[in-house]
Scaffold this active site. Structure first.
Site, short mmCIF file in Angstrom:
data_model
loop_
_atom_site.label_atom_id
_atom_site.label_comp_id
_atom_site.label_asym_id
_atom_site.label_seq_id
_atom_site.Cartn_x
_atom_site.Cartn_y
_atom_site.Cartn_z
N LYS A 103 5.56 -4.69 -4.48
CA LYS A 103 7.03 -4.61 -4.45
C LYS A 103 7.60 -4.59 -3.03
O LYS A 103 8.51 -5.31 -2.71
CB LYS A 103 7.46 -3.37 -5.22
N TRP A 133 -2.77 -2.89 -1.52
CA TRP A 133 -2.50 -4.32 -1.62
C TRP A 133 -3.31 -4.94 -0.48
O TRP A 133 -3.02 -4.71 0.69
CB TRP A 133 -1.01 -4.60 -1.43
N CYS A 190 0.86 -1.18 0.00
CA CYS A 190 0.00 0.00 0.00
C CYS A 190 0.90 1.24 0.00
O CYS A 190 1.96 1.26 0.62
CB CYS A 190 -0.93 0.10 1.19
N GLU A 235 6.61 -16.25 -10.24
CA GLU A 235 5.92 -15.04 -9.78
C GLU A 235 5.38 -14.18 -10.93
O GLU A 235 4.41 -13.46 -10.75
CB GLU A 235 6.79 -14.20 -8.85
N ARG A 252 3.72 -0.56 -4.85
CA ARG A 252 3.47 -1.01 -3.48
C ARG A 252 2.15 -1.77 -3.34
O ARG A 252 1.85 -2.33 -2.28
CB ARG A 252 3.47 0.17 -2.52
N GLU A 272 16.33 -19.12 -7.24
CA GLU A 272 15.97 -17.77 -7.69
C GLU A 272 15.27 -17.83 -9.06
O GLU A 272 14.29 -17.14 -9.30
CB GLU A 272 17.22 -16.88 -7.74
N HIS A 312 14.74 -38.56 -4.91
CA HIS A 312 14.27 -39.00 -3.59
C HIS A 312 12.78 -38.70 -3.38
O HIS A 312 12.33 -38.61 -2.26
CB HIS A 312 15.12 -38.38 -2.48
N ASN A 356 -1.52 2.54 5.55
CA ASN A 356 -0.62 1.48 5.06
C ASN A 356 -0.15 0.68 6.26
O ASN A 356 0.50 1.22 7.15
CB ASN A 356 0.57 2.13 4.33
N GLY A 357 -0.54 -0.60 6.31
CA GLY A 357 -0.13 -1.44 7.43
C GLY A 357 -1.23 -2.40 7.81
O GLY A 357 -2.18 -2.61 7.04
N LYS A 396 11.51 -16.44 -9.93
CA LYS A 396 11.28 -15.44 -10.98
C LYS A 396 10.22 -15.94 -11.95
O LYS A 396 9.30 -15.23 -12.29
CB LYS A 396 12.61 -15.19 -11.72
C1 F6R Z 1 10.84 -11.39 -5.93
C2 F6R Z 1 10.90 -10.29 -5.01
C3 F6R Z 1 10.65 -10.56 -3.57
C4 F6R Z 1 11.59 -9.72 -2.69
C5 F6R Z 1 11.22 -9.91 -1.21
C6 F6R Z 1 12.18 -9.16 -0.31
O1 F6R Z 1 11.16 -11.00 -7.22
O2 F6R Z 1 11.15 -9.17 -5.38
O3 F6R Z 1 10.77 -11.91 -3.28
O4 F6R Z 1 12.90 -10.12 -2.93
O5 F6R Z 1 9.93 -9.45 -0.99
O6 F6R Z 1 12.17 -7.80 -0.59
P1 F6R Z 1 13.35 -6.86 -0.13
O7 F6R Z 1 14.57 -7.30 -0.84
O8 F6R Z 1 12.91 -5.48 -0.52
O9 F6R Z 1 13.48 -7.04 1.36
#
Ligand code: F6R
Length: 602
Positions: free
Chosen positions: A597, A74, A2, A486, A27, A479, A502, A100-101, A483
């Site tokens: 994000k 969000w 948010c 998501e 956000r 990773e 296994h 926000n929270g 990617k």
């Molecule tokens: C995936 C992604 C998230 C962040 C995670 C941590 O692409 O962006 O998994 O890596 O939410 O966020 P930060 O690094 O901002 O603490």
């Protein structure tokens, strides 16, 4: 999660708020809204489900406004809908609030103070604004007093902005755990979750701390504590380059950010290199690390995956035992710690609530901490003992790419500096090796057309997929799978290649894509064996390997780099595979469903 904005001043508030919300859309983007006050001091509320672009469509274009607050959501409590979108209002519509929270005790507050009130939304936020109204009426409190009293009852995280139709030229605000800044200008003042939201109007900001209250008029910013003690704080200049926010010719920020990686690596080398071309870092940080007996890396998501590569670097170069933990697990299930732990927090945003709760706990235990973040002045940076910046420039796409490679790069620099201080890795020159990596990344990026074809061939129609690898290749597989899943919504697992047999191999069917990452010469043979095993069961295998290790039939051969830095090149094709798969499936690459994000709730 948010984003909130508020503006009071000379310009048309609705224009500034919408512009700010667009910058904060990363956000949260399931619904949004603004409350604005027109020249006749009448309030107008607009809320819409979906993106800011959808909100814009319902706003009266000729309505000039002098103040207002806005929100992009969000969802935490209540599904995305117009009713649950912020701003929320008290029943008498006198008070309007954005939040926000998460308010943990909203049900108790409702039961205790507002049993008779019927709510119009399923949110935790509506309780706050109803409570302000309740205290204002029942106890004849001023708006600021009612706001403060309400905030004193809240448990949880919040950045709040409040307007009262009887005082349309004041915005009240408060914060706990969630970020909030004041933007100071000439002829206006503003509040926002992130400086980016107001950078078009001002680069002068004031950081707000938990427990502080703000009242904002066009010309005055008052900050005070709950008991009314006034606080004076200087502004700082936010260093956000507006050009960094420009998409240029790119269709999506993710494509731009993947391409920026070689430049980011070079920027990091430059930022942390001395005149002799060797990495040099703050000696206080290095002394603090070397006086510890174990490093604990704490992070979430992509940053957590970078942490595993960091462990490899720290242990191999600096010989310091290193553990990697998920923030959300560590804080509530803390392992037995070593005698002298040192904590490294990895966080692109520097705002992740899961990581912050760990930082708060280990600070209370008086353990030293370092944050590696992309955002100077962020909460995790301010609150840790030390910070190393990632220098990656703003990362806007929800899927993190350049922050991952930047984190590994800074961890490589850190590992080498610690090692040298301890008399180890005397011959090592990571700055030089990372320069080679940057060039290697460029050569992979020049293969985009081919990688797009691979995405089409292997992934565009599959329901699920696997990435496999061993050692650092396994870390990259984790990773790569995050990617892909998501942004493309293909169910993907990153798996230790040897572990597949296994149990999980049961999921391999005719045509299941299995992407093997093979950059480690010692384990290459075994991983190739695992590829054979899945192929024998019908898997559609794609091999990403490195010069010197390639075999006939391998689809992608990466340029050779230092054995500890292979993740920096092997991750790039996996980012591109995710990007093109998402693109071909018609998804919004930068704003995947259900995500945001900056994750500021636990
Ligand atoms: C995936 C992604 C998230 C962040 C995670 C941590 O692409 O962006 O998994 O890596 O939410 O966020 P930060 O690094 O901002 O603490």
């Amino acid at each position: 999660m948010c984003g909130i904005v508020g503006y009071i001043g000379n310009k048309d508030a609705k224009v500034i708020l919408l512009q700010g919300l667009e910058k904060l859309e990363y956000r949260g983007y399931d619904s949004s809204g603004i409350f604005i006050v027109d020249g006749n001091q009448n309030g107008h509320l607009f809320k819409e489900k979906g993106r800011i672009a959808d909100l814009k469509k319902i706003i009266e274009p000729y309505l000039f406004s002098t103040s207002g607050i806005g929100h992009t959501r969000w969802a935490t409590h209540g599904r995305p809908s117009v009713e649950n979108a912020h701003p929320h209002q008290s029943t008498n519509q006198r008070f309007t609030l954005v939040h926000n929270g998460v308010i943990e005790n909203f049900q108790e507050l409702k039961d205790t103070y507002l049993p008779e009130i019927s709510l119009t939304s399923d949110t935790d936020t509506e309780i706050i604004v109803q409570l302000i109204s309740h205290f204002s009426e029942e106890e004849q409190l001023t708006t600021f007093e009612a706001f403060k009293k309400t905030v004193s009852k809240l448990k949880g995280s919040y950045a709040l902005a409040l307007m009262d139709t009887q005082q349309p030229d004041i915005i009240y605000a408060a914060k706990n755990k969630s970020p909030l800044l004041v933007g100071k200008g000439i002829g206006f003042n503003a509040i926002c979750s992130d400086a980016m939201a107001m950078i078009q109007e001002t680069n002068q900001f004031i950081e707000l701390m938990d427990g502080e209250f703000i009242s904002l008029t066009r010309d005055e910013i008052k900050i005070e504590t709950q008991d009314g003690t006034s606080i004076s704080r200087e502004t700082y200049t936010a260093e956000v380059n507006l050009d960094d926010l420009d998409l240029g010719a790119y269709p999506y920020y993710m494509a731009k950010e993947i391409d920026e990686q070689p430049a980011v690596l070079r920027k990091i080398i430059q930022a942390y290199q001395n005149d002799q071309g060797q990495f040099q870092l703050d000696t206080d940080i290095i002394n603090s690390v070397i006086s510890s007996d174990r490093i604990y890396i704490i992070a979430c998501g992509t940053s957590y995956n970078a942490g595993w590569v960091g462990k490899q670097l720290l242990e191999t170069l600096a010989h310091i035992p290193t553990e990697v933990h998920l923030s959300s697990e560590f804080g509530y299930n803390m392992p037995i710690l070593s005698k002298k732990p040192f904590f490294i927090f990895l966080s692109q945003s520097g705002e992740t609530a899961d990581s912050r709760q760990v930082l708060v706990k280990i600070k209370a235990m008086e353990f030293p901490s370092l944050t590696l973040t992309n955002v100077s002045g962020s909460t995790l940076s301010r609150e840790a003992d030390y910070t190393l910046l990632l220098h990656a420039g703003p990362e806007i796409a929800v899927a993190s790419t350049k922050a991952y490679t930047a984190q590994i790069t800074v961890l490589a620099a850190l590992s080498e500096v610690i090692a040298k201080k301890n008399g180890l890795a005397k011959e090592s020159n990571m700055a030089h090796e990372l320069g080679i990596v940057a060039t290697g990344m460029e050569s992979i990026l020049s293969e985009k057309v081919f990688i797009e074809q691979l995405a089409t061939h292997y992934l565009s129609t599959s329901r699920n997929a696997f990435y496999i690898g061993r050692g650092v290749d396994y870390y990259v597989a984790m990773e790569a799978s995050l990617k892909l899943k998501e942004i493309s919504y293909v169910q993907t697992e990153g798996f230790a290649a040897g572990e597949l047999k296994h149990g999980t191999i049961a999921l391999i069917e005719e045509g299941t894509p299995v992407i093997a990452i093979i950059t480690d010469k010692d384990s290459a043979g075994h991983t190739r064996g695992n590829v054979q095993e899945v192929q024998a069961r019908g898997a559609h295998a794609l091999v990403i390997t490195m010069e010197g290790l390639q075999k006939k039939g391998d689809q992608l051969v990466l340029p050779k780099v230092h054995s500890l830095l292979t993740p920096l090149v092997s991750v790039v094709p996996t980012q591109l595979l995710a990007y093109y798969t998402s693109l071909h499936r018609g998804n919004d690459v930068d704003k995947p469903r259900n995500l945001a994000k900056s994750v500021t709730v636990e």
